[in-house]
Design a protein around this motif. Structure first.
Motif, PDB file in Angstrom:
ATOM      1  N   ALA A 195      -8.464   9.849  -6.211  1.00 52.51           N
ATOM      2  CA  ALA A 195      -7.372  10.699  -5.075  1.00 52.51           C
ATOM      3  C   ALA A 195      -6.454  10.224  -6.642  1.00 52.51           C
ATOM      4  CB  ALA A 195      -7.023   9.516  -4.160  1.00 52.51           C
ATOM      5  N   MET A 196      -6.536   8.738  -7.287  1.00 52.81           N
ATOM      6  CA  MET A 196      -5.695   8.577  -8.381  1.00 52.81           C
ATOM      7  C   MET A 196      -5.863   8.993 -10.216  1.00 52.81           C
ATOM      8  SD  MET A 196      -4.490   4.728  -7.637  1.00 52.81           S
ATOM      9  CE  MET A 196      -3.566   4.745  -9.066  1.00 52.81           C
ATOM     10  N   THR A 241      -1.148  12.057 -10.909  1.00 50.93           N
ATOM     11  CA  THR A 241      -0.388  11.895 -12.710  1.00 50.93           C
ATOM     12  C   THR A 241      -0.858  10.987 -13.836  1.00 50.93           C
ATOM     13  OG1 THR A 241       0.476  10.250 -11.801  1.00 50.93           O
ATOM     14  CG2 THR A 241       1.990  12.416 -11.244  1.00 50.93           C
ATOM     15  N   ALA A 292      -0.067   8.851 -14.770  1.00 49.78           N
ATOM     16  CA  ALA A 292       0.406   6.922 -14.602  1.00 49.78           C
ATOM     17  C   ALA A 292      -0.582   6.422 -13.925  1.00 49.78           C
ATOM     18  CB  ALA A 292       1.876   7.420 -14.088  1.00 49.78           C
ATOM     19  N   GLN A 293      -0.688   7.464 -12.493  1.00 52.56           N
ATOM     20  CA  GLN A 293      -2.189   7.372 -11.729  1.00 52.56           C
ATOM     21  C   GLN A 293      -2.716   6.821 -12.255  1.00 52.56           C
ATOM     22  OE1 GLN A 293      -1.069   9.861  -8.729  1.00 52.56           O
ATOM     23  NE2 GLN A 293      -0.974   8.872  -7.664  1.00 52.56           N
ATOM     24  N   ASP A 329       4.858   9.860   5.495  1.00 52.52           N
ATOM     25  CA  ASP A 329       4.875   9.401   4.192  1.00 52.52           C
ATOM     26  C   ASP A 329       6.043   9.308   4.097  1.00 52.52           C
ATOM     27  OD1 ASP A 329       2.228   7.855   4.689  1.00 52.52           O
ATOM     28  OD2 ASP A 329       1.440   8.883   3.540  1.00 52.52           O
ATOM     29  N   TRP A 372      -2.399  -0.772  -7.926  1.00 50.71           N
ATOM     30  CA  TRP A 372      -3.030  -0.464  -6.882  1.00 50.71           C
ATOM     31  C   TRP A 372      -4.362  -0.080  -7.096  1.00 50.71           C
ATOM     32  CZ3 TRP A 372      -3.330  -0.471  -1.523  1.00 50.71           C
ATOM     33  CH2 TRP A 372      -3.680   0.936  -1.058  1.00 50.71           C
ATOM     34  N   ALA A 397       1.033  -0.983   0.067  1.00 51.72           N
ATOM     35  CA  ALA A 397       0.214   0.024   0.082  1.00 51.72           C
ATOM     36  C   ALA A 397       0.744   1.291   0.165  1.00 51.72           C
ATOM     37  CB  ALA A 397      -0.583   0.569   1.401  1.00 51.72           C
ATOM     38  N   PRO A 398       0.645   2.005  -0.639  1.00 50.10           N
ATOM     39  CA  PRO A 398       1.385   3.351  -1.224  1.00 50.10           C
ATOM     40  C   PRO A 398       1.645   4.362   0.021  1.00 50.10           C
ATOM     41  CG  PRO A 398      -0.470   3.425  -2.080  1.00 50.10           C
ATOM     42  CD  PRO A 398      -1.503   2.502  -1.293  1.00 50.10           C
ATOM     43  N   SER A 399       0.962   4.128   1.040  1.00 47.82           N
ATOM     44  CA  SER A 399       0.857   5.363   2.233  1.00 47.82           C
ATOM     45  C   SER A 399       0.337   4.054   3.428  1.00 47.82           C
ATOM     46  CB  SER A 399      -0.157   6.649   1.914  1.00 47.82           C
ATOM     47  OG  SER A 399      -1.152   6.269   2.313  1.00 47.82           O
ATOM     48  N   MET A 458      -3.634   3.365 -14.621  1.00 46.18           N
ATOM     49  CA  MET A 458      -3.597   2.386 -13.574  1.00 46.18           C
ATOM     50  C   MET A 458      -5.591   2.642 -13.365  1.00 46.18           C
ATOM     51  SD  MET A 458      -1.022   2.906 -10.528  1.00 46.18           S
ATOM     52  CE  MET A 458       1.068   3.430 -10.551  1.00 46.18           C
ATOM     53  N   PHE A 501       8.524   6.109   3.811  1.00 53.50           N
ATOM     54  CA  PHE A 501       8.563   5.788   2.332  1.00 53.50           C
ATOM     55  C   PHE A 501      10.019   5.895   1.815  1.00 53.50           C
ATOM     56  CE2 PHE A 501       4.345   4.839   3.632  1.00 53.50           C
ATOM     57  CZ  PHE A 501       3.843   3.547   3.447  1.00 53.50           C
ATOM     58  N   ARG A 531      -3.733   4.994   3.325  1.00 53.45           N
ATOM     59  CA  ARG A 531      -4.213   3.716   3.088  1.00 53.45           C
ATOM     60  C   ARG A 531      -3.818   2.294   2.967  1.00 53.45           C
ATOM     61  NH1 ARG A 531      -8.124   6.169  -0.086  1.00 53.45           N
ATOM     62  NH2 ARG A 531      -7.210   7.992  -0.943  1.00 53.45           N
TER      63      ARG A 531
END
Lengths: 332, 251
Positions: free
Chosen positions: A185-186, A190, A192-193, B69, A132, A73-75, A196, B73, A78
């Motif tokens: 949010a995605m 960006t 790229a997000q 974060d 994700w 998970a990226p944060s 996805m 990270f 999350r």
């Protein structure tokens, strides 16, 4: 996460006491709840055990595709949300196994049926989560489809199932919102997000539509479930509700849905849509999806590797009970 | 930065929570039974909560705009200051439970003592964390006893875990200049001041579990200076991958 109409073989009604049957149907028609100790036709019991256990299995297997992203998970926020959500799914599995147990089957028997491949679970969990955004798309589409399937189940005639569903629906609706929030949010992020998100929706849209089960023209045994008020809407009715609710949300999100036939019919107010690939659906149900074997392998591994833990807990409880009874015996 | 010592102290505690929660999260969907799956996730969630507060606090003290974060990270292995104990792998359920027990037997009295910290934020977090740590301790201690006094297999497994993890327990009681300076200001506590409480819990639970406390031995050290076991890099790689692949992205 949710139950699916899987076109199981129809349960034979069998010979029942006609008077009892009539009284039972009259209670259902009056919208009374049937409770575990009440008389019920064998076929009603069998249908419910099958449906509730499939639902429980779906919750538990459904922990795996989302669990695939827990460590990535990226944060921190999350990660916490995802863990809490998967934990809810485990909790749903628990209430549902308990609801099934009120009908006279044990959780062990039901789990054995899952692990031996005898019992089914929702086809959706045999699809992989590849980026994700899949975590968000699962919340938005899969939990969204689940809610539409499940809201009518809150009014199911069997008391324990209906009460479990009331609680589950509240949590699922939260899950759906978190999924949509993740995708928003995605989409604000960006390129790229955004890619996805579109990729996740492209892959999960059709499998989500399949969650409502086969088309009504191929769904043979809804009638008795409708009569017993286990089921209240047909597969196609629920699928239509889902498309009607979701298509405008996709617009807000700013993504396209991968169905060239999707369009709003101004007259009916409904979104017309194409047909899912039913060959893929039946193959996935029958075990040929890309993840079926892996999902079962993971469940079996957890079960087998956990055997010594469960045995230890039982052995310890037995020892404690023996000590307690020896102590009581000593006093008498 | 005004308060390097408090920054480092918060980062150490945050790293302990973040790394242990990551280890616990590995069980999600794979535990021996549903109840335990949910229980391990619960502990992971509490620890993520602690990590978030501590990283945020550390970031504020540092004053360079790094949020929770950024701190979790975007640092490499050598910059992580967690205890070696919390990064040890989930070889089996016995390892996970013993790791949790040895850690929580320390963290419960630790947070209880930190509730009296002169640093209000730390004291506030401690008031919440103490209740959670009490549950973590109770849950893990009950399992240590069940496994120790369960079957022969469970006894052997929990005993192996105890013997393997024991050499990582000494690090919890280290008190370097950073901690000492904060103890002098009544901000931090001297970990040796709660050593007797840890000993008492450990001795009581091990006795009830029919386990023998390992003999005093050479204790491993290094985590607080960023010298880790080989495991840490493998924990950070999946954990940090999205943040590092897309450094511009908000999630």
């Amino acid at each position: 996460m949710y139950t699916q109409a899987l076109n199981n073989p129809t349960v034979e009604a069998g010979v029942e006491d006609e008077q009892k049957l009539a009284a039972f149907q009259a209670r259902i028609d009056r919208e009374e709840k049937i409770e575990p100790n009440d008389w019920m036709p064998a076929a009603y019991r069998k249908t419910l055990v099958r449906q509730i256990s499939q639902h429980a299995h779906s919750e538990v297997v459904g922990m795996l595709p989302e669990g695939n992203w827990v460590t990535r998970a990226p944060s921190l926020k999350r990660k916490a949300i995802l863990l809490a959500k998967i934990q809810d799914e485990g909790g749903h599995g628990l209430y549902l196994y308990s609801a099934a147990e009120t009908l006279g089957v044990s959780r062990e028997e039901l789990v054995d049926q899952l692990l031996s491949g005898k019992a089914k679970y929702s086809s959706i969990f045999n699809y992989p989560t590849l980026n994700w955004a899949d975590v968000g798309a699962v919340g938005w589409l899969v939990d969204g489809a689940a809610i539409l399937n499940q809201i009518p189940l809150c009014r199911c005639s069997f008391g324990p199932y209906s009460r479990a569903m009331t609680r589950i629906c509240k949590e699922e609706s939260f899950h759906q919102r978190q999924g949509y929030d993740l995708l928003i949010a995605m989409m604000k992020g960006t390129a790229a997000q955004q890619e996805m998100v579109q990729d996740a929706v492209n892959r999960l849209w059709w499998p989500a539509l399949m969650m409502f089960g086969p088309s009504d023209k191929d769904s043979k045994h809804s009638a008795v479930s409708m009569k017993w008020k286990i089921k209240r809407f047909t597969n196609d009715e629920l699928r239509q509700k889902f498309v009607d609710a979701t298509a405008p949300q996709a617009k807000v999100l700013g993504i396209s849905l991968p169905d060239p036939d999707l369009k709003l019919n101004e007259e009916t107010g409904h979104w017309e849509h194409g047909e899912p690939d039913w060959d893929e659906f039946y193959n996935t149900i029958q075990g040929n999806g890309i993840c079926n074997r892996q999902r079962m392998k993971d469940r079996i591994k957890a079960h087998e590797e956990g055997a010594w833990v469960r045995e230890a807990a039982q052995a310890y409880a037995a020892k404690q009970a023996a000590k307690k009874s020896a102590a009581l015996g000593g006093r008498t | 930065m005004e308060d390097t010592a408090l920054f480092t102290y918060c980062m150490r505690l945050a790293d302990d929570s973040a790394i242990l929660s990551q280890r616990l999260a590995e069980w999600c969907g794979h535990a021996s039974h549903l109840e335990e799956d949910i229980a391990l996730t619960n502990i992971a969630l509490d620890l993520i909560g602690h990590a978030r507060e501590l990283y945020t606090r550390a970031g504020q003290i540092e004053g360079k705009g790094r949020d929770e974060d950024a701190l979790c990270f975007h640092r490499v292995e050598r910059e992580f200051n967690n205890l070696l104990l919390v990064e040890q792998p989930n070889d089996d359920f016995a390892y996970a439970i013993m790791r949790q027990f040895l850690f929580s037997a320390f963290m419960h009295p630790f947070w209880e003592a930190v509730m009296n910290s002169k640093d209000e934020q730390l004291a506030g977090l401690a008031a919440k964390a103490e209740k959670e740590a009490a549950y973590h301790l109770r849950h893990s201690a009950e399992w240590v006893i069940r496994l120790g006094d369960g079957t022969e297999e469970s006894h052997n497994r929990i005993n192996d875990a105890l013997e393997f993890l024991w050499m990582y327990t000494g690090e919890m009681f280290e008190c370097d200049d950073i901690v000492s300076s904060l103890v002098a200001r009544d901000v931090a506590i001297d970990p040796m001041s709660i050593r007797h409480l840890w000993d008492e819990t450990v001795n009581t639970v091990l006795a009830r579990a029919n386990l023998e406390r390992p003999a005093e031995t050479w204790m491993q050290t290094g985590g607080r200076k960023g010298e880790h076991s080989e495991h840490l890099g493998h924990i950070l790689s999946p954990m940090q991958y999205l943040q590092r692949s897309f450094p511009q992205a908000q999630w």
